[in-house]
Write an enzyme that holds these catalytic residues in place. Structure first.
Site, PDB file in Angstrom:
ATOM      1  N   HIS A  16      34.165 -65.439 177.972  1.00  0.00           N
ATOM      2  CA  HIS A  16      35.634 -65.342 177.939  1.00  0.00           C
ATOM      3  C   HIS A  16      36.265 -66.579 178.564  1.00  0.00           C
ATOM      4  O   HIS A  16      37.230 -67.138 178.029  1.00  0.00           O
ATOM      5  CB  HIS A  16      36.114 -64.118 178.742  1.00  0.00           C
ATOM      6  CG  HIS A  16      35.761 -62.787 178.171  1.00  0.00           C
ATOM      7  ND1 HIS A  16      35.111 -61.819 178.904  1.00  0.00           N
ATOM      8  CD2 HIS A  16      35.974 -62.246 176.947  1.00  0.00           C
ATOM      9  CE1 HIS A  16      34.959 -60.732 178.150  1.00  0.00           C
ATOM     10  NE2 HIS A  16      35.458 -60.969 176.957  1.00  0.00           N
ATOM     11  N   LYS A  40      37.650 -47.254 174.151  1.00  0.00           N
ATOM     12  CA  LYS A  40      36.652 -47.664 175.151  1.00  0.00           C
ATOM     13  C   LYS A  40      36.804 -46.937 176.477  1.00  0.00           C
ATOM     14  O   LYS A  40      37.921 -46.623 176.895  1.00  0.00           O
ATOM     15  CB  LYS A  40      36.762 -49.176 175.413  1.00  0.00           C
ATOM     16  CG  LYS A  40      36.320 -50.020 174.227  1.00  0.00           C
ATOM     17  CD  LYS A  40      36.336 -51.501 174.566  1.00  0.00           C
ATOM     18  CE  LYS A  40      35.806 -52.326 173.397  1.00  0.00           C
ATOM     19  NZ  LYS A  40      35.948 -53.764 173.600  1.00  0.00           N
ATOM     20  N   ARG A  89      31.764 -64.406 167.887  1.00  0.00           N
ATOM     21  CA  ARG A  89      30.334 -64.589 168.119  1.00  0.00           C
ATOM     22  C   ARG A  89      29.555 -64.366 166.830  1.00  0.00           C
ATOM     23  O   ARG A  89      28.939 -65.251 166.300  1.00  0.00           O
ATOM     24  CB  ARG A  89      29.857 -63.623 169.217  1.00  0.00           C
ATOM     25  CG  ARG A  89      30.436 -63.951 170.597  1.00  0.00           C
ATOM     26  CD  ARG A  89      30.328 -62.789 171.532  1.00  0.00           C
ATOM     27  NE  ARG A  89      31.007 -61.626 170.972  1.00  0.00           N
ATOM     28  CZ  ARG A  89      31.133 -60.457 171.570  1.00  0.00           C
ATOM     29  NH1 ARG A  89      30.582 -60.277 172.743  1.00  0.00           N
ATOM     30  NH2 ARG A  89      31.786 -59.463 170.995  1.00  0.00           N
ATOM     31  N   SER A 126      30.524 -58.209 177.349  1.00  0.00           N
ATOM     32  CA  SER A 126      30.759 -57.397 178.550  1.00  0.00           C
ATOM     33  C   SER A 126      29.911 -56.131 178.501  1.00  0.00           C
ATOM     34  O   SER A 126      29.440 -55.643 179.534  1.00  0.00           O
ATOM     35  CB  SER A 126      32.239 -57.010 178.653  1.00  0.00           C
ATOM     36  OG  SER A 126      33.043 -58.155 178.754  1.00  0.00           O
TER      37      SER A 126
HETATM   38  O1  PNS Z   1      38.336 -57.042 174.057  1.00  0.00           O
HETATM   39  P1  PNS Z   1      38.814 -55.932 173.200  1.00  0.00           P
HETATM   40  O2  PNS Z   1      38.377 -54.609 173.740  1.00  0.00           O
HETATM   41  O3  PNS Z   1      38.455 -56.103 171.755  1.00  0.00           O
HETATM   42  O4  PNS Z   1      40.407 -55.978 173.328  1.00  0.00           O
HETATM   43  C1  PNS Z   1      41.172 -55.157 172.543  1.00  0.00           C
HETATM   44  C2  PNS Z   1      42.685 -55.319 172.808  1.00  0.00           C
HETATM   45  C3  PNS Z   1      43.104 -54.663 174.101  1.00  0.00           C
HETATM   46  C4  PNS Z   1      43.064 -56.764 172.830  1.00  0.00           C
HETATM   47  C5  PNS Z   1      43.314 -54.629 171.575  1.00  0.00           C
HETATM   48  O5  PNS Z   1      42.948 -53.270 171.581  1.00  0.00           O
HETATM   49  C6  PNS Z   1      44.824 -54.776 171.517  1.00  0.00           C
HETATM   50  O6  PNS Z   1      45.340 -55.794 171.087  1.00  0.00           O
HETATM   51  N1  PNS Z   1      45.530 -53.716 171.921  1.00  0.00           N
HETATM   52  C7  PNS Z   1      46.967 -53.681 171.904  1.00  0.00           C
HETATM   53  C8  PNS Z   1      47.473 -52.726 170.812  1.00  0.00           C
HETATM   54  C9  PNS Z   1      47.591 -53.453 169.497  1.00  0.00           C
HETATM   55  O7  PNS Z   1      48.443 -54.279 169.308  1.00  0.00           O
HETATM   56  N2  PNS Z   1      46.647 -53.173 168.560  1.00  0.00           N
HETATM   57  C10 PNS Z   1      46.553 -53.936 167.319  1.00  0.00           C
HETATM   58  C11 PNS Z   1      47.261 -53.284 166.200  1.00  0.00           C
HETATM   59  S1  PNS Z   1      46.372 -51.875 165.616  1.00  0.00           S
END
Ligand code: PNS
Length: 160
Positions: A16, A40, A89, A126
């Site tokens: 990250h 999650k 990745r 992670s």
């Molecule tokens: O590292 P991750 O777990 O893939 O992160 C996911 C995260 C928190 C960035 C993602 O779930 C997110 O953007 N959540 C905010 C809600 C949103 O805008 N979702 C996308 C439209 S469905």
């Protein structure tokens, strides 16, 4: 230009930090947005994930860390950020990120920039870090020192 690097960061890894540093070099101004993916279960709560992300990126110019709540597109609009940067990745990342990029662009025109992970951290996650740590392995090679320390503390308090 301002970009947002969103993620769960549970916990933040060297992979990250690499992407965040490269995003800062490209855009000059980066907000790391620590969010919650409802699918999650987290090891660290939001405050801890923010604290660790702040510590891990403290030396990177042009980076600040905030909590992401609500939609990513609304977060970006309210902070006048036109770009999201995410690391890629392997193919499964691409499948997911492509869907997110499409929906976010449809919602507000928010653009997504996908950066290939550096080869050194190309398959680090992670999830793997949590798995190794939960079974007593040493994660010091994969995460900043403070993160390794906090994982260790959490393990001890969960065991005890
Ligand atoms: O590292 P991750 O777990 O893939 O992160 C996911 C995260 C928190 C960035 C993602 O779930 C997110 O953007 N959540 C905010 C809600 C949103 O805008 N979702 C996308 C439209 S469905």
């Amino acid at each position: 230009m301002r970009a947002v690097c969103p993620g769960s960061f549970d916990p933040i890894t060297h992979g990250h930090v690499d992407i965040i540093g490269r995003a800062a070099a490209l855009f000059g101004d980066v907000i790391v947005a620590v969010g919650r993916n409802s699918a999650k279960n987290y090891l660290f709560d939001t405050d801890e994930r923010v604290e660790l992300a702040r510590a891990a990126t403290a030396q990177v110019d042009g980076v600040r860390v905030e909590v992401l709540s609500g939609l990513l597109v609304d977060f970006c609009r309210s902070r006048d950020a036109g770009y999201v940067v995410k690391g890629l990745r392997f193919a499964s990342d691409f499948d997911f990120e492509l869907q997110m990029a499409h929906i976010n662009r449809s919602l507000t025109g928010l653009e997504t920039v996908l950066l290939p992970a550096s080869s050194q951290w190309g398959t680090l996650s992670s999830t793997m870090v949590r798995e190794v740590a939960s079974l007593g392995g040493d994660v010091g090679a994969f995460v900043p020192a403070l993160v390794a320390e906090r994982i260790q503390q959490k393990r001890k308090s969960n065991d005890g």
